[in-house]
Design a protein around this motif. Structure first.
Motif, PDB file in Angstrom:
ATOM      1  N   ILE A 110       6.710   4.032  -7.301  1.00 42.44           N
ATOM      2  CA  ILE A 110       5.977   2.858  -7.777  1.00 42.44           C
ATOM      3  C   ILE A 110       4.581   2.794  -7.178  1.00 42.44           C
ATOM      4  O   ILE A 110       3.593   2.497  -7.861  1.00 42.44           O
ATOM      5  CB  ILE A 110       6.763   1.570  -7.452  1.00 42.44           C
ATOM      6  CG1 ILE A 110       8.115   1.570  -8.165  1.00 42.44           C
ATOM      7  CG2 ILE A 110       5.948   0.349  -7.856  1.00 42.44           C
ATOM      8  CD1 ILE A 110       8.023   1.671  -9.665  1.00 42.44           C
ATOM      9  N   ASP A 111       4.463   3.084  -5.885  1.00 41.66           N
ATOM     10  CA  ASP A 111       3.160   3.037  -5.230  1.00 41.66           C
ATOM     11  C   ASP A 111       2.217   4.080  -5.809  1.00 41.66           C
ATOM     12  O   ASP A 111       1.026   3.818  -6.021  1.00 41.66           O
ATOM     13  CB  ASP A 111       3.316   3.251  -3.723  1.00 41.66           C
ATOM     14  CG  ASP A 111       4.003   2.073  -3.043  1.00 41.66           C
ATOM     15  OD1 ASP A 111       3.889   0.957  -3.577  1.00 41.66           O
ATOM     16  OD2 ASP A 111       4.639   2.271  -2.000  1.00 41.66           O
ATOM     17  N   SER A 112       2.744   5.276  -6.056  1.00 45.18           N
ATOM     18  CA  SER A 112       1.916   6.328  -6.652  1.00 45.18           C
ATOM     19  C   SER A 112       1.474   5.942  -8.057  1.00 45.18           C
ATOM     20  O   SER A 112       0.343   6.211  -8.459  1.00 45.18           O
ATOM     21  CB  SER A 112       2.690   7.653  -6.698  1.00 45.18           C
ATOM     22  OG  SER A 112       2.983   8.109  -5.396  1.00 45.18           O
ATOM     23  N   LEU A 113       2.366   5.302  -8.810  1.00 41.55           N
ATOM     24  CA  LEU A 113       2.034   4.862 -10.171  1.00 41.55           C
ATOM     25  C   LEU A 113       0.889   3.854 -10.150  1.00 41.55           C
ATOM     26  O   LEU A 113       0.003   3.890 -11.003  1.00 41.55           O
ATOM     27  CB  LEU A 113       3.274   4.234 -10.814  1.00 41.55           C
ATOM     28  CG  LEU A 113       3.115   3.678 -12.234  1.00 41.55           C
ATOM     29  CD1 LEU A 113       2.775   4.799 -13.209  1.00 41.55           C
ATOM     30  CD2 LEU A 113       4.394   2.971 -12.664  1.00 41.55           C
ATOM     31  N   ALA A 114       0.893   2.963  -9.156  1.00 42.33           N
ATOM     32  CA  ALA A 114      -0.171   1.959  -9.047  1.00 42.33           C
ATOM     33  C   ALA A 114      -1.522   2.606  -8.788  1.00 42.33           C
ATOM     34  O   ALA A 114      -2.549   2.170  -9.321  1.00 42.33           O
ATOM     35  CB  ALA A 114       0.162   0.961  -7.941  1.00 42.33           C
ATOM     36  N   VAL A 115      -1.499   3.678  -7.971  1.00 45.75           N
ATOM     37  CA  VAL A 115      -2.756   4.367  -7.648  1.00 45.75           C
ATOM     38  C   VAL A 115      -3.192   5.235  -8.814  1.00 45.75           C
ATOM     39  O   VAL A 115      -4.339   5.170  -9.275  1.00 45.75           O
ATOM     40  CB  VAL A 115      -2.580   5.222  -6.371  1.00 45.75           C
ATOM     41  CG1 VAL A 115      -3.866   6.016  -6.094  1.00 45.75           C
ATOM     42  CG2 VAL A 115      -2.237   4.347  -5.184  1.00 45.75           C
ATOM     43  N   PHE A 116      -2.293   6.086  -9.281  1.00 51.22           N
ATOM     44  CA  PHE A 116      -2.596   6.992 -10.402  1.00 51.22           C
ATOM     45  C   PHE A 116      -1.460   6.928 -11.409  1.00 51.22           C
ATOM     46  O   PHE A 116      -0.301   7.095 -11.041  1.00 51.22           O
ATOM     47  CB  PHE A 116      -2.753   8.436  -9.904  1.00 51.22           C
ATOM     48  CG  PHE A 116      -3.060   9.412 -11.018  1.00 51.22           C
ATOM     49  CD1 PHE A 116      -4.367   9.653 -11.384  1.00 51.22           C
ATOM     50  CD2 PHE A 116      -2.040  10.046 -11.701  1.00 51.22           C
ATOM     51  CE1 PHE A 116      -4.661  10.533 -12.426  1.00 51.22           C
ATOM     52  CE2 PHE A 116      -2.318  10.914 -12.745  1.00 51.22           C
ATOM     53  CZ  PHE A 116      -3.623  11.164 -13.101  1.00 51.22           C
ATOM     54  N   PRO A 117      -1.736   6.627 -12.666  1.00 54.10           N
ATOM     55  CA  PRO A 117      -3.076   6.592 -13.269  1.00 54.10           C
ATOM     56  C   PRO A 117      -3.640   5.185 -13.505  1.00 54.10           C
ATOM     57  O   PRO A 117      -4.648   5.050 -14.170  1.00 54.10           O
ATOM     58  CB  PRO A 117      -2.819   7.258 -14.623  1.00 54.10           C
ATOM     59  CG  PRO A 117      -1.443   6.768 -14.985  1.00 54.10           C
ATOM     60  CD  PRO A 117      -0.679   6.676 -13.681  1.00 54.10           C
ATOM     61  N   ILE A 118      -2.990   4.120 -12.970  1.00 55.37           N
ATOM     62  CA  ILE A 118      -3.445   2.774 -13.335  1.00 55.37           C
ATOM     63  C   ILE A 118      -4.757   2.407 -12.649  1.00 55.37           C
ATOM     64  O   ILE A 118      -5.753   2.092 -13.325  1.00 55.37           O
ATOM     65  CB  ILE A 118      -2.341   1.732 -13.037  1.00 55.37           C
ATOM     66  CG1 ILE A 118      -1.102   2.039 -13.878  1.00 55.37           C
ATOM     67  CG2 ILE A 118      -2.857   0.325 -13.349  1.00 55.37           C
ATOM     68  CD1 ILE A 118       0.060   1.101 -13.631  1.00 55.37           C
ATOM     69  N   ALA A 119      -4.781   2.433 -11.301  1.00 53.40           N
ATOM     70  CA  ALA A 119      -6.042   2.118 -10.609  1.00 53.40           C
ATOM     71  C   ALA A 119      -7.086   3.182 -10.909  1.00 53.40           C
ATOM     72  O   ALA A 119      -8.237   2.880 -11.235  1.00 53.40           O
ATOM     73  CB  ALA A 119      -5.791   2.004  -9.108  1.00 53.40           C
ATOM     74  N   LEU A 120      -6.679   4.429 -10.758  1.00 53.28           N
ATOM     75  CA  LEU A 120      -7.525   5.582 -11.049  1.00 53.28           C
ATOM     76  C   LEU A 120      -6.804   6.486 -12.045  1.00 53.28           C
ATOM     77  O   LEU A 120      -5.675   6.880 -11.769  1.00 53.28           O
ATOM     78  CB  LEU A 120      -7.793   6.391  -9.768  1.00 53.28           C
ATOM     79  CG  LEU A 120      -8.598   5.729  -8.663  1.00 53.28           C
ATOM     80  CD1 LEU A 120      -8.408   6.486  -7.362  1.00 53.28           C
ATOM     81  CD2 LEU A 120     -10.054   5.697  -9.051  1.00 53.28           C
ATOM     82  N   PRO A 121      -7.364   6.799 -13.181  1.00 58.30           N
ATOM     83  CA  PRO A 121      -8.731   6.475 -13.606  1.00 58.30           C
ATOM     84  C   PRO A 121      -8.815   5.382 -14.667  1.00 58.30           C
ATOM     85  O   PRO A 121      -9.894   5.143 -15.194  1.00 58.30           O
ATOM     86  CB  PRO A 121      -9.175   7.809 -14.221  1.00 58.30           C
ATOM     87  CG  PRO A 121      -7.933   8.315 -14.870  1.00 58.30           C
ATOM     88  CD  PRO A 121      -6.774   7.860 -14.004  1.00 58.30           C
ATOM     89  N   LEU A 122      -7.675   4.720 -15.019  1.00 55.63           N
ATOM     90  CA  LEU A 122      -7.723   3.760 -16.118  1.00 55.63           C
ATOM     91  C   LEU A 122      -8.678   2.605 -15.849  1.00 55.63           C
ATOM     92  O   LEU A 122      -9.459   2.222 -16.719  1.00 55.63           O
ATOM     93  CB  LEU A 122      -6.316   3.216 -16.401  1.00 55.63           C
ATOM     94  CG  LEU A 122      -5.321   4.178 -17.062  1.00 55.63           C
ATOM     95  CD1 LEU A 122      -4.010   3.463 -17.349  1.00 55.63           C
ATOM     96  CD2 LEU A 122      -5.902   4.752 -18.354  1.00 55.63           C
ATOM     97  N   TYR A 123      -8.615   2.032 -14.621  1.00 50.63           N
ATOM     98  CA  TYR A 123      -9.424   0.843 -14.352  1.00 50.63           C
ATOM     99  C   TYR A 123     -10.641   1.095 -13.474  1.00 50.63           C
ATOM    100  O   TYR A 123     -11.540   0.251 -13.424  1.00 50.63           O
ATOM    101  CB  TYR A 123      -8.547  -0.245 -13.731  1.00 50.63           C
ATOM    102  CG  TYR A 123      -7.619  -0.884 -14.746  1.00 50.63           C
ATOM    103  CD1 TYR A 123      -8.119  -1.665 -15.772  1.00 50.63           C
ATOM    104  CD2 TYR A 123      -6.247  -0.683 -14.688  1.00 50.63           C
ATOM    105  CE1 TYR A 123      -7.293  -2.245 -16.718  1.00 50.63           C
ATOM    106  CE2 TYR A 123      -5.399  -1.257 -15.625  1.00 50.63           C
ATOM    107  CZ  TYR A 123      -5.921  -2.031 -16.642  1.00 50.63           C
ATOM    108  OH  TYR A 123      -5.101  -2.595 -17.577  1.00 50.63           O
ATOM    109  N   THR A 124     -10.677   2.199 -12.773  1.00 52.06           N
ATOM    110  CA  THR A 124     -11.888   2.556 -12.028  1.00 52.06           C
ATOM    111  C   THR A 124     -12.089   4.060 -12.171  1.00 52.06           C
ATOM    112  O   THR A 124     -11.731   4.827 -11.281  1.00 52.06           O
ATOM    113  CB  THR A 124     -11.786   2.174 -10.535  1.00 52.06           C
ATOM    114  OG1 THR A 124     -11.550   0.766 -10.437  1.00 52.06           O
ATOM    115  CG2 THR A 124     -13.075   2.485  -9.795  1.00 52.06           C
ATOM    116  N   GLY A 125     -12.643   4.425 -13.312  1.00 52.71           N
ATOM    117  CA  GLY A 125     -12.886   5.830 -13.597  1.00 52.71           C
ATOM    118  C   GLY A 125     -14.322   6.220 -13.315  1.00 52.71           C
ATOM    119  O   GLY A 125     -15.098   5.429 -12.758  1.00 52.71           O
TER     120      GLY A 125
END
Length: 209
Positions: A110-125
């Motif tokens: 879950i933690d990895s999912l939050a970092v990639f790809p949601i935080a990076l690069p979807l919302y801060t690319g």
């Protein structure tokens, strides 16, 4: 300096690039199988990471450019090209984002999912990072920088709200409606890219002459 104009420009530019409404389908695809509590955890962590990263980039982008010996005009040109490619990808249906979603759905962490790809690069690319550095270079003073940081905070507050009300928004817009919003945003994103490229080329030519 027209501070209101700068704030509105910063907000509009980052809103188009981060594209909270256009990314709702991807967020849902990545988290639809999660319990509500875990979806909330992923949303909060991803939003916090994305906002913190972009804030850090806005504050230190100038130093990073100096370290690598890159001019702001060079960044405008390179960033404009990247933004234009992102816009084309969205207009073609977002195949690159589909790849990120597929990889994210394969992740069991879950933690990895939050970092990639949601935080990076979807919302801060790359596009958001480039825009933050360019906008920071135009801030002029502490008040201008504060307005830029305020616009970043407002953008990611909207991102968080789109996560909270994602099901209702998708129900209201429908899948086709969300796709239309994403493509309209992509057109404006392409226009921003062209502006960045033209300003960068103009700046390079002026410095050479």
């Amino acid at each position: 300096m027209d501070y209101l104009s700068y704030f509105l420009t910063s907000f509009a530019t980052l809103f188009v690039i981060v594209d909270p409404p256009g990314n709702i389908p991807f967020f849902i695809a990545l988290t639809e199988d999660l319990p509500v509590e875990l979806r909330e955890k992923v949303s909060k962590k991803a939003t916090a990471i994305a906002a913190t990263l972009l804030t850090f980039i806005a504050l230190t982008g100038g130093l990073i450019l100096q370290f690598f010996g890159v001019s702001i005009d060079g960044l405008r040109i390179a960033g404009g090209i990247l933004l234009f490619l992102v816009a084309l990808d969205i207009l073609k249906g977002g195949p690159a984002k589909e790849v990120y979603v597929k990889r994210g759905m394969e992740s069991k962490d879950i933690d990895s999912l939050a970092v990639f790809p949601i935080a990076l690069p979807l919302y801060t690319g790359p596009g958001a990072i480039t825009a933050a550095i360019v906008l920071a270079s135009e801030a002029g003073n502490v008040l201008g920088m504060a307005l830029l940081l305020l616009s970043i905070a407002a953008i990611y507050l909207i991102v968080r709200l789109t996560h909270i009300y994602s099901n209702q928004i998708i129900y209201l817009l429908g899948k086709s409606g969300a796709d239309i919003v994403a493509r309209v945003m992509a057109i404006f994103l392409a226009a921003i890219a062209v502006e960045y490229i033209s300003e960068g080329i103009s700046g390079k030519l002026s410095s050479m002459l």
